[in-house]
Design a protein around this motif. Structure first.
Motif, PDB file in Angstrom:
ATOM      1  N   TRP A  43       9.007   9.588   1.567  1.00  0.00           N
ATOM      2  CA  TRP A  43       7.927  10.034   0.670  1.00  0.00           C
ATOM      3  C   TRP A  43       7.227   8.830   0.031  1.00  0.00           C
ATOM      4  O   TRP A  43       5.996   8.787  -0.037  1.00  0.00           O
ATOM      5  N   ALA A  44       8.006   7.836  -0.411  1.00  0.00           N
ATOM      6  CA  ALA A  44       7.428   6.654  -1.043  1.00  0.00           C
ATOM      7  C   ALA A  44       6.545   5.897  -0.063  1.00  0.00           C
ATOM      8  O   ALA A  44       5.453   5.430  -0.420  1.00  0.00           O
ATOM      9  N   ILE A  45       7.003   5.762   1.181  1.00  0.00           N
ATOM     10  CA  ILE A  45       6.202   5.065   2.187  1.00  0.00           C
ATOM     11  C   ILE A  45       4.904   5.828   2.444  1.00  0.00           C
ATOM     12  O   ILE A  45       3.815   5.249   2.494  1.00  0.00           O
ATOM     13  N   GLY A  46       5.015   7.144   2.586  1.00  0.00           N
ATOM     14  CA  GLY A  46       3.820   7.962   2.800  1.00  0.00           C
ATOM     15  C   GLY A  46       2.854   7.886   1.633  1.00  0.00           C
ATOM     16  O   GLY A  46       1.629   7.842   1.824  1.00  0.00           O
ATOM     17  N   TYR A  47       3.390   7.844   0.397  1.00  0.00           N
ATOM     18  CA  TYR A  47       2.546   7.780  -0.792  1.00  0.00           C
ATOM     19  C   TYR A  47       1.750   6.485  -0.821  1.00  0.00           C
ATOM     20  O   TYR A  47       0.557   6.477  -1.132  1.00  0.00           O
ATOM     21  N   THR A  48       2.420   5.360  -0.506  1.00  0.00           N
ATOM     22  CA  THR A  48       1.722   4.072  -0.537  1.00  0.00           C
ATOM     23  C   THR A  48       0.669   3.969   0.551  1.00  0.00           C
ATOM     24  O   THR A  48      -0.254   3.156   0.448  1.00  0.00           O
ATOM     25  N   ILE A  49       0.807   4.773   1.607  1.00  0.00           N
ATOM     26  CA  ILE A  49      -0.212   4.797   2.656  1.00  0.00           C
ATOM     27  C   ILE A  49      -1.397   5.672   2.231  1.00  0.00           C
ATOM     28  O   ILE A  49      -2.556   5.331   2.441  1.00  0.00           O
ATOM     29  N   ALA A  50      -1.098   6.792   1.559  1.00  0.00           N
ATOM     30  CA  ALA A  50      -2.149   7.752   1.200  1.00  0.00           C
ATOM     31  C   ALA A  50      -2.944   7.334  -0.023  1.00  0.00           C
ATOM     32  O   ALA A  50      -4.149   7.587  -0.111  1.00  0.00           O
ATOM     33  N   PHE A  51      -2.276   6.675  -0.999  1.00  0.00           N
ATOM     34  CA  PHE A  51      -2.923   6.355  -2.265  1.00  0.00           C
ATOM     35  C   PHE A  51      -2.933   4.845  -2.503  1.00  0.00           C
ATOM     36  O   PHE A  51      -2.155   4.112  -1.895  1.00  0.00           O
ATOM     37  N   PRO A  52      -3.799   4.370  -3.428  1.00  0.00           N
ATOM     38  CA  PRO A  52      -3.784   2.942  -3.778  1.00  0.00           C
ATOM     39  C   PRO A  52      -2.408   2.544  -4.294  1.00  0.00           C
ATOM     40  O   PRO A  52      -1.829   3.239  -5.128  1.00  0.00           O
ATOM     41  N   ALA A  53      -1.884   1.431  -3.784  1.00  0.00           N
ATOM     42  CA  ALA A  53      -0.522   1.096  -4.166  1.00  0.00           C
ATOM     43  C   ALA A  53      -0.246  -0.398  -4.174  1.00  0.00           C
ATOM     44  O   ALA A  53       0.213  -0.950  -5.172  1.00  0.00           O
ATOM     45  N   TRP A  54      -0.527  -1.081  -3.057  1.00  0.00           N
ATOM     46  CA  TRP A  54      -0.072  -2.454  -2.904  1.00  0.00           C
ATOM     47  C   TRP A  54      -1.116  -3.442  -3.427  1.00  0.00           C
ATOM     48  O   TRP A  54      -2.253  -3.449  -2.981  1.00  0.00           O
ATOM     49  N   PRO A  55      -0.737  -4.289  -4.398  1.00  0.00           N
ATOM     50  CA  PRO A  55      -1.688  -5.275  -4.918  1.00  0.00           C
ATOM     51  C   PRO A  55      -1.976  -6.366  -3.896  1.00  0.00           C
ATOM     52  O   PRO A  55      -1.084  -6.819  -3.186  1.00  0.00           O
ATOM     53  N   LEU A  56      -3.244  -6.768  -3.849  1.00  0.00           N
ATOM     54  CA  LEU A  56      -3.664  -7.876  -3.016  1.00  0.00           C
ATOM     55  C   LEU A  56      -4.124  -9.023  -3.916  1.00  0.00           C
ATOM     56  O   LEU A  56      -3.896  -8.991  -5.120  1.00  0.00           O
ATOM     57  N   VAL A  57      -4.776 -10.030  -3.361  1.00  0.00           N
ATOM     58  CA  VAL A  57      -5.173 -11.189  -4.161  1.00  0.00           C
ATOM     59  C   VAL A  57      -6.186 -10.799  -5.240  1.00  0.00           C
ATOM     60  O   VAL A  57      -6.030 -11.131  -6.411  1.00  0.00           O
ATOM     61  N   SER A  58      -7.232 -10.091  -4.866  1.00  0.00           N
ATOM     62  CA  SER A  58      -8.270  -9.723  -5.827  1.00  0.00           C
ATOM     63  C   SER A  58      -8.544  -8.223  -5.851  1.00  0.00           C
ATOM     64  O   SER A  58      -9.491  -7.773  -6.495  1.00  0.00           O
ATOM     65  N   ASP A  59      -7.747  -7.435  -5.165  1.00  0.00           N
ATOM     66  CA  ASP A  59      -7.961  -6.000  -5.086  1.00  0.00           C
ATOM     67  C   ASP A  59      -6.617  -5.342  -4.837  1.00  0.00           C
ATOM     68  O   ASP A  59      -5.583  -5.910  -5.164  1.00  0.00           O
ATOM     69  N   ALA A  60      -6.631  -4.159  -4.275  1.00  0.00           N
ATOM     70  CA  ALA A  60      -5.400  -3.462  -3.899  1.00  0.00           C
ATOM     71  C   ALA A  60      -5.718  -2.556  -2.714  1.00  0.00           C
ATOM     72  O   ALA A  60      -6.888  -2.258  -2.436  1.00  0.00           O
TER      73      ALA A  60
END
Length: 287
Positions: A43-60
């Motif tokens: 569920w957690a993996i699916g959530y991070t794919i469906a919704f904004p989740a992982w921070p990037l350098v200047s965005d997410a």
């Protein structure tokens, strides 16, 4: 390698830990618990794919569904603004007296004014509008410029001593430290204190009365009750804005402090200023 130990009663292997002769059994997790744990990972993996989740350098990461909390809030605010627009438009096109005469519109204006007050005015006047040192209490009936809803609107709309507004409230008290002798300042301070209390030196009162008549009565009145046309405060009501007590009065006479307030009309617009004026008037100190 240590030999495995099997509990004699349950027949279950132990972990090797022992406390006071009691051995810990190495029971496996219930199957349903293990599968639930695996499901939460999926569920957690699916959530991070469906919704904004992982921070990037200047965005997410944006998520495949394209959902955004900011966009969601913007939509809700737009809907709320649209729902309020009918009342706001009526307020913008009505006089203060017409707004106050309409119970529904008046209630909306007071609620809107209370909200605007907390955002724009509470920093100086306090969350309850009780004021503070140098900032007037808006709950009492002591008004320098007048407490009618029209007077309050004028003050909020154009501010006090705002150099960018030709209609701003303005009153200037001279620095009498450059005009009067130090003893004369003490005398006039003693007289002002005598209007509501007991001065430190009663012999200063009569000379101070004459000094007041010669220098102060033109603005504050012969009875020291002030003049709202000039923005001169009432000195005979024991309500003090710049400091209480004989020393504070003498300091104000010697080198007066002049308060300022921005003009809110250009910042908030006419409808919001009307709501603020009606809210402040509703606090109980209006006329």
């Amino acid at each position: 390698m240590a030999e495995k130990h099997i509990d004699e009663i349950s027949g279950v292997e132990t972990t090797g830990h022992e406390w006071d002769g009691i051995r810990e059994l190495n029971n496996p997790m219930p199957r349903w618990w293990v599968w639930t744990f695996y499901a939460t990972i999926l569920w957690a993996i699916g959530y991070t794919i469906a919704f904004p989740a992982w921070p990037l350098v200047s965005d997410a990461t944006r998520g495949v569904l394209g959902w955004s909390s900011r966009a969601n809030i913007a939509t809700e605010l737009a809907e709320a603004k649209q729902a309020q627009s009918a009342f706001v438009d009526r307020i913008a096109n009505s006089s203060l007296q017409e707004i106050m005469a309409d119970p529904q519109l008046s209630q909306f204006a007071i609620a809107g004014g209370a909200s605007a007050f907390k955002v724009n005015c509470a920093q100086c006047h306090g969350s309850g509008a009780a004021g503070g040192a140098g900032f007037p209490n808006l709950n009492d009936d002591d008004w320098i410029w007048g407490g009618s809803v029209d007077d309050i609107y004028q003050t909020i709309a154009h501010g006090i001593r705002n150099p960018g507004d030709d209609e701003t409230r303005t009153s200037e008290m001279p620095a009498y430290g450059e005009i009067l002798e130090p003893v004369q300042i003490k005398q006039v301070a003693a007289y002002v204190v005598s209007l509501t209390g007991t001065p430190s030196d009663a012999s200063f009162v009569e000379p101070g009365r004459q000094i007041f008549a010669d220098n102060c009565a033109a603005c504050h009145g012969d009875d020291a009750k002030g003049n709202r046309e000039f923005g001169a405060p009432n000195l005979a009501d024991a309500i003090w804005l710049k400091g209480e007590g004989e020393a504070a009065i003498a300091a104000q006479v010697r080198a007066p402090k002049h308060g300022v307030m921005p003009s809110w009309l250009p910042r908030l617009g006419d409808a919001s200023v009307k709501q603020l004026a009606i809210f402040v008037h509703s606090l109980g100190g209006g006329e």
